[in-house]
Design a protein around this motif. Structure first.
Motif, PDB file in Angstrom:
ATOM      1  N   THR A  79      -2.527   1.296  -3.779  1.00 23.22           N
ATOM      2  CA  THR A  79      -1.218   1.662  -3.253  1.00 23.22           C
ATOM      3  C   THR A  79      -0.384   0.413  -2.994  1.00 23.22           C
ATOM      4  OG1 THR A  79      -1.891   1.581  -0.930  1.00 23.22           O
ATOM      5  CG2 THR A  79      -2.262   3.660  -2.120  1.00 23.22           C
ATOM      6  N   ARG A  95       0.811  -4.883  -0.361  1.00 26.80           N
ATOM      7  CA  ARG A  95       1.557  -5.621   0.660  1.00 26.80           C
ATOM      8  C   ARG A  95       0.602  -6.339   1.614  1.00 26.80           C
ATOM      9  NH1 ARG A  95       4.066  -1.715   2.775  1.00 26.80           N
ATOM     10  NH2 ARG A  95       6.176  -1.992   1.938  1.00 26.80           N
ATOM     11  N   ASP A 129       1.139  -0.225  -0.248  1.00 22.58           N
ATOM     12  CA  ASP A 129       0.804  -0.715   1.094  1.00 22.58           C
ATOM     13  C   ASP A 129      -0.405  -1.646   1.049  1.00 22.58           C
ATOM     14  OD1 ASP A 129       2.883   0.578   2.324  1.00 22.58           O
ATOM     15  OD2 ASP A 129       1.696   2.318   2.946  1.00 22.58           O
TER      16      ASP A 129
END
Length: 237
Positions: A200, A205, A202
């Motif tokens: 993902t 990140r 996220d």
């Protein structure tokens, strides 16, 4: 497969011979073809997508698609390289944050680079582009790919050079050396992301922020790293 530069007379909406409504319509149609191709490349894969598929998705005839781009390979080139240039320009104008940890400032900048890259094309398309770059040494595609990478490193260097950076030994750094270091760090995270469809954004990140935080702590003076002061010339703008 041959990656060639599209005919500029066919694809440049800013050409002096294309004015008014006709020029705007051509530019809009060209972008519609690119958008349709990007969608199909992401869903079906580059190899499985034909010019006829792109034409049908756009609502035009296959000869119209060929007239604008010449080949499917040229569509891919335009999709990723024009998109990359556009997003680099947008990124150049982002505000420079200060008063917060530099790892957060630079990490957010690099994460946003990934986000904008994914807006240009999906993971599947970028994987194909990376493979095409490796398979086609000394081609026009490889030249454009290398130039795009160089411009991206320059963008990171320009962003970082707006800050009054101080290294751990108390000296000012070479922005070019630092841009390469942080570009390489971001690139490793980026490749990990595009090669894993299950990862993902996220998670990506978090990986970028972890890597950048560790590198900033290793490279920079604690005072600078804590507050991200801008150079005075930048503050005065």
């Amino acid at each position: 497969m041959a990656f060639e530069r599209p005919n500029s007379d066919q694809v440049d909406p800013g050409d002096s011979s294309e004015t008014g409504l006709r020029g705007r319509k051509k530019a809009r149609r060209r972008q519609e073809i690119l958008d349709a191709a990007g969608h199909l490349f992401a869903v079906n894969g580059f190899d499985a997508t034909t010019l006829a598929d792109i034409a049908q998705e756009t609502g035009v005839s296959p000869p119209t698609v060929s007239n604008y781009f010449g080949s499917k390979e040229n569509i891919l080139s335009a999709l990723i390289f024009e998109g990359a240039e556009r997003e680099r320009t947008n990124h150049m104008n982002l505000p420079r944050e200060t008063g917060q940890p530099f790892a957060e400032v630079l990490g957010a900048f690099l994460v946003d680079l990934t986000a904008k890259t994914m807006q240009i094309a999906g993971k599947r398309v970028w994987r194909y582009a990376e493979a095409a770059n490796i398979r086609r040494p000394q081609s026009e595609f490889e030249r454009q790919f290398t130039n795009s990478d160089q411009e991206l490193r320059k963008l990171i260097g320009t962003f970082m050079s707006d800050y009054d950076m101080v290294l751990r030994n108390g000296t000012a750094p070479d922005p070019d050396v630092l841009s390469r270091l942080f570009y390489d760090t971001w690139t490793m995270c980026y490749f990990s992301y595009i090669k894993n469809d299950a990862m993902t954004f996220d998670t990506h990140r978090a990986e970028v922020m972890q890597a950048i935080t560790a590198l900033v702590a290793l490279v920079f003076d604690d005072g600078f790293a804590a507050t991200s002061p801008l150079k005075r010339t930048k503050e005065a703008r």
